[in-house]
Design a protein around this motif. Structure first.
Motif, PDB file in Angstrom:
ATOM      1  N   GLY A  91       0.789  -1.220   0.000  1.00 13.59           N
ATOM      2  CA  GLY A  91       0.000   0.000   0.000  1.00 13.59           C
ATOM      3  C   GLY A  91       0.821   1.270   0.000  1.00 13.59           C
ATOM      4  N   GLN A  92       2.147   1.149   0.278  1.00 15.81           N
ATOM      5  CA  GLN A  92       3.019   2.317   0.292  1.00 15.81           C
ATOM      6  C   GLN A  92       4.169   2.203  -0.711  1.00 15.81           C
ATOM      7  OE1 GLN A  92       4.408   2.970   4.313  1.00 15.81           O
ATOM      8  NE2 GLN A  92       2.382   3.481   5.070  1.00 15.81           N
ATOM      9  N   THR A  93       4.296   1.063  -1.351  1.00 21.04           N
ATOM     10  CA  THR A  93       5.422   0.835  -2.248  1.00 21.04           C
ATOM     11  C   THR A  93       5.417   1.856  -3.387  1.00 21.04           C
ATOM     12  OG1 THR A  93       5.330  -1.522  -1.765  1.00 21.04           O
ATOM     13  CG2 THR A  93       6.557  -0.856  -3.718  1.00 21.04           C
ATOM     14  N   PRO A  94       6.539   2.488  -3.667  1.00 16.45           N
ATOM     15  CA  PRO A  94       6.579   3.472  -4.757  1.00 16.45           C
ATOM     16  C   PRO A  94       6.245   2.844  -6.109  1.00 16.45           C
ATOM     17  CG  PRO A  94       8.524   3.661  -3.357  1.00 16.45           C
ATOM     18  CD  PRO A  94       7.823   2.415  -2.939  1.00 16.45           C
ATOM     19  N   ALA A  95       5.457   3.562  -6.885  1.00 13.80           N
ATOM     20  CA  ALA A  95       5.149   3.130  -8.248  1.00 13.80           C
ATOM     21  C   ALA A  95       6.309   3.495  -9.173  1.00 13.80           C
ATOM     22  CB  ALA A  95       3.858   3.782  -8.719  1.00 13.80           C
ATOM     23  N   TRP A  96       6.555   2.659 -10.169  1.00 13.88           N
ATOM     24  CA  TRP A  96       7.704   2.871 -11.044  1.00 13.88           C
ATOM     25  C   TRP A  96       7.388   2.339 -12.439  1.00 13.88           C
ATOM     26  CZ3 TRP A  96      10.007  -1.563 -13.132  1.00 13.88           C
ATOM     27  CH2 TRP A  96       9.624  -2.780 -12.553  1.00 13.88           C
ATOM     28  N   HIS A  97       8.244   2.698 -13.379  1.00 10.84           N
ATOM     29  CA  HIS A  97       8.146   2.130 -14.720  1.00 10.84           C
ATOM     30  C   HIS A  97       9.519   2.163 -15.384  1.00 10.84           C
ATOM     31  CE1 HIS A  97       6.984   6.405 -16.389  1.00 10.84           C
ATOM     32  NE2 HIS A  97       8.210   6.349 -15.948  1.00 10.84           N
ATOM     33  N   ILE A  98       9.633   1.428 -16.476  1.00  7.74           N
ATOM     34  CA  ILE A  98      10.806   1.493 -17.352  1.00  7.74           C
ATOM     35  C   ILE A  98      10.310   1.914 -18.725  1.00  7.74           C
ATOM     36  CG2 ILE A  98      12.656   0.185 -18.480  1.00  7.74           C
ATOM     37  CD1 ILE A  98      12.725  -1.648 -16.050  1.00  7.74           C
ATOM     38  N   VAL A  99      10.826   3.021 -19.196  1.00  7.20           N
ATOM     39  CA  VAL A  99      10.449   3.541 -20.513  1.00  7.20           C
ATOM     40  C   VAL A  99      11.711   3.772 -21.319  1.00  7.20           C
ATOM     41  CG1 VAL A  99       9.340   5.414 -21.765  1.00  7.20           C
ATOM     42  CG2 VAL A  99       8.343   4.618 -19.615  1.00  7.20           C
ATOM     43  N   ASP A 100      11.792   3.139 -22.490  1.00 11.04           N
ATOM     44  CA  ASP A 100      12.950   3.299 -23.375  1.00 11.04           C
ATOM     45  C   ASP A 100      14.253   2.982 -22.646  1.00 11.04           C
ATOM     46  OD1 ASP A 100      11.281   4.043 -25.477  1.00 11.04           O
ATOM     47  OD2 ASP A 100      11.388   6.165 -24.956  1.00 11.04           O
ATOM     48  N   GLY A 101      14.236   1.933 -21.822  1.00 10.88           N
ATOM     49  CA  GLY A 101      15.456   1.495 -21.157  1.00 10.88           C
ATOM     50  C   GLY A 101      15.865   2.315 -19.959  1.00 10.88           C
ATOM     51  N   PHE A 156      14.737   3.411 -15.915  1.00  6.32           N
ATOM     52  CA  PHE A 156      13.886   3.257 -14.740  1.00  6.32           C
ATOM     53  C   PHE A 156      13.638   4.613 -14.100  1.00  6.32           C
ATOM     54  CE2 PHE A 156      13.392   3.133 -10.170  1.00  6.32           C
ATOM     55  CZ  PHE A 156      12.522   2.077  -9.937  1.00  6.32           C
ATOM     56  N   ALA A 157      12.411   4.811 -13.615  1.00  4.68           N
ATOM     57  CA  ALA A 157      12.090   6.010 -12.828  1.00  4.68           C
ATOM     58  C   ALA A 157      10.899   5.714 -11.939  1.00  4.68           C
ATOM     59  CB  ALA A 157      11.785   7.197 -13.735  1.00  4.68           C
ATOM     60  N   PHE A 158      10.875   6.340 -10.753  1.00  4.21           N
ATOM     61  CA  PHE A 158       9.665   6.338  -9.951  1.00  4.21           C
ATOM     62  C   PHE A 158       8.642   7.244 -10.616  1.00  4.21           C
ATOM     63  CE2 PHE A 158      12.600   5.522  -6.195  1.00  4.21           C
ATOM     64  CZ  PHE A 158      12.176   4.201  -6.016  1.00  4.21           C
ATOM     65  N   LEU A 159       7.361   6.884 -10.499  1.00  6.28           N
ATOM     66  CA  LEU A 159       6.328   7.772 -10.996  1.00  6.28           C
ATOM     67  C   LEU A 159       6.210   8.979 -10.077  1.00  6.28           C
ATOM     68  CD1 LEU A 159       3.561   5.224 -12.057  1.00  6.28           C
ATOM     69  CD2 LEU A 159       5.336   6.296 -13.445  1.00  6.28           C
ATOM     70  N   PRO A 160       5.931  10.152 -10.612  1.00  5.00           N
ATOM     71  CA  PRO A 160       5.870  11.356  -9.779  1.00  5.00           C
ATOM     72  C   PRO A 160       4.848  11.220  -8.659  1.00  5.00           C
ATOM     73  CG  PRO A 160       5.848  11.923 -12.115  1.00  5.00           C
ATOM     74  CD  PRO A 160       5.681  10.437 -12.032  1.00  5.00           C
ATOM     75  N   ALA A 161       5.186  11.774  -7.493  1.00  3.28           N
ATOM     76  CA  ALA A 161       4.273  11.750  -6.352  1.00  3.28           C
ATOM     77  C   ALA A 161       3.103  12.684  -6.603  1.00  3.28           C
ATOM     78  CB  ALA A 161       5.022  12.158  -5.087  1.00  3.28           C
ATOM     79  N   ASP A 162       1.909  12.260  -6.168  1.00  5.97           N
ATOM     80  CA  ASP A 162       0.732  13.111  -6.335  1.00  5.97           C
ATOM     81  C   ASP A 162       0.412  13.916  -5.084  1.00  5.97           C
ATOM     82  OD1 ASP A 162      -0.282  11.233  -4.596  1.00  5.97           O
ATOM     83  OD2 ASP A 162      -1.635  10.311  -6.049  1.00  5.97           O
ATOM     84  N   GLY A 163       1.182  13.714  -3.990  1.00  7.18           N
ATOM     85  CA  GLY A 163       0.975  14.489  -2.780  1.00  7.18           C
ATOM     86  C   GLY A 163      -0.196  14.037  -1.937  1.00  7.18           C
ATOM     87  N   THR A 164      -0.797  12.887  -2.275  1.00  6.17           N
ATOM     88  CA  THR A 164      -1.948  12.403  -1.507  1.00  6.17           C
ATOM     89  C   THR A 164      -1.667  11.076  -0.814  1.00  6.17           C
ATOM     90  OG1 THR A 164      -2.900  11.197  -3.389  1.00  6.17           O
ATOM     91  CG2 THR A 164      -3.514  13.524  -3.135  1.00  6.17           C
ATOM     92  N   THR A 165      -0.518  10.458  -1.091  1.00  2.00           N
ATOM     93  CA  THR A 165      -0.246   9.106  -0.609  1.00  2.00           C
ATOM     94  C   THR A 165       1.158   9.019  -0.028  1.00  2.00           C
ATOM     95  OG1 THR A 165      -1.631   8.253  -2.397  1.00  2.00           O
ATOM     96  CG2 THR A 165      -0.255   6.663  -1.244  1.00  2.00           C
ATOM     97  N   THR A 166       1.292   8.275   1.059  1.00  2.00           N
ATOM     98  CA  THR A 166       2.620   7.974   1.594  1.00  2.00           C
ATOM     99  C   THR A 166       3.294   6.937   0.718  1.00  2.00           C
ATOM    100  OG1 THR A 166       2.008   8.458   3.877  1.00  2.00           O
ATOM    101  CG2 THR A 166       3.864   6.970   3.548  1.00  2.00           C
ATOM    102  N   ARG A 167       4.560   7.190   0.366  1.00  6.82           N
ATOM    103  CA  ARG A 167       5.350   6.245  -0.412  1.00  6.82           C
ATOM    104  C   ARG A 167       6.631   5.956   0.361  1.00  6.82           C
ATOM    105  NH1 ARG A 167       1.626   3.903  -3.031  1.00  6.82           N
ATOM    106  NH2 ARG A 167       0.642   5.067  -4.726  1.00  6.82           N
TER     107      ARG A 167
END
Length: 341
Positions: A208-218, A220-231
């Motif tokens: 429920g708190q794990t940071p969201a992430w993706h790999i795009v074009d090789g 890795f990055a965390f998805l930007p925080a929306d300011g509403t959820t603890t990560r």
């Protein structure tokens, strides 16, 4: 996985020519014509500031730098949230397993706190010029090493600082460790790491708190925080090249290192690790940019060395992944790669 005390608001101090500071630990300022760094010989020889001259500090430090400038150094000391840039010895699971000065932590296989002798002890200034500093630490009865840290601006590239750590075995028997660089910055920093495949990523976090992430074009990055959820959580990465980059406060902060095959890194760790911790106030949060060197067994008296190269450039482009990667590719030739180990 470790936990952190409540994080203090970042000291947003510019690296101006005056170097004026509140009463804290001693700070030594090195500079080139483009960038500056501030290091304290206290607290194990810790970096407290880095950035372009006249720009905000990219390194996050905690209130204890001012409120607890002289910590007690002992095998029973707990962690204090000084933050900054520090050097640990990996793997984390072995921090207290090979020592006799705190049997309780050894017997419980403690993974926190880090070695107080490396984190808190006063270091000795071995060499100092306006653009170079060498600090020697104390012998640690916890991890069995003595650290030598060096910071020097590259005379051929005034935007680049070389950060070197050497660990020497001070015991009369072998020790098995790796050198571990840990650079703290704001949770708002947009960080990118070249990673070829999702199988090269392992995430450790609380459901429920794990940071969201993706790999795009090789990349890795965390998805930007929306300011509403603890990560809160850590990404263990096998990079496809020896660099990572963060964008914050009108600057691009690039950390380069010697790329290692997966087999050289302790299996509990990743060559690159990103620890993210923030609540709904993202500005008060923390992001750690970490690099592990190869895991080695040192004979008595033997030493191992690792280095990072920090480059900081002005950045005035859009705050998007596409613009960030285009800048890195054009300015530093750090383009995504599809190869991995």
């Amino acid at each position: 996985m470790r936990t952190h005390a409540t994080l203090a608001v970042m000291l947003a101090l510019c690296l101006d020519a005056s170097g004026a500071r509140a009463a804290e630990v001693e700070r030594i300022r090195l500079h080139s014509r483009e960038a500056a760094v501030e290091i304290t010989p206290a607290l194990g020889g810790r970096v407290l500031a880095f950035g372009r001259i006249g720009h905000p500090n990219l390194i996050k430090i905690g209130d204890p730098v001012a409120s607890q400038p002289t910590p007690a150094v002992s095998a029973t000391a707990d962690d204090i949230g000084y933050l900054g840039h520090d050097v640990w010895l990996g793997p984390q699971g072995g921090w207290w397993s090979d020592q006799h000065v705190n049997p309780a932590r050894r017997d419980t296989k403690a993974v926190w706190p880090p070695d107080p002798y490396l984190a808190f002890a006063q270091t000795r200034v071995v060499a100092r010029t306006p653009d170079r500093l060498v600090l020697e630490g104390v012998d640690s009865p916890v991890t069995g090493v003595r650290l030598l840290k060096s910071f020097a601006f590259d005379p051929a590239d005034p935007a680049t600082l070389e950060v070197t750590a050497l660990a020497r075995n001070i015991r009369e028997r072998p020790v098995a460790r790796d050198l571990w660089f840990n650079t703290r910055t704001s949770a708002t920093t947009r960080v990118y790491v070249p990673v070829a495949h999702a199988r090269d990523v392992r995430i450790d976090g609380v459901q429920g708190q794990t940071p969201a992430w993706h790999i795009v074009d090789g990349v890795f990055a965390f998805l930007p925080a929306d300011g509403t959820t603890t990560r809160r959580g850590k990404a263990f990465l096998q990079p496809s090249a020896g660099w990572m980059a963060g964008f914050a406060q009108g600057q691009a902060f690039v950390i380069r290192f010697d790329h290692q095959p997966r087999a050289a890194i302790h299996p509990d760790q990743g060559q690159v690790e990103l620890y993210l911790d923030h609540g709904t106030d993202v500005d008060a949060g923390l992001l750690e940019m970490e690099v592990h060197a190869p895991f080695r067994t040192l004979a008595p008296g033997e030493a191992m060395q690792a280095r990072e190269r920090w480059t900081v450039l002005p950045y005035g482009g859009a705050d998007t992944p596409q613009a960030h990667m285009a800048f890195l590719c054009a300015e530093l030739r750090l383009c995504a790669t599809s190869t991995t180990d």
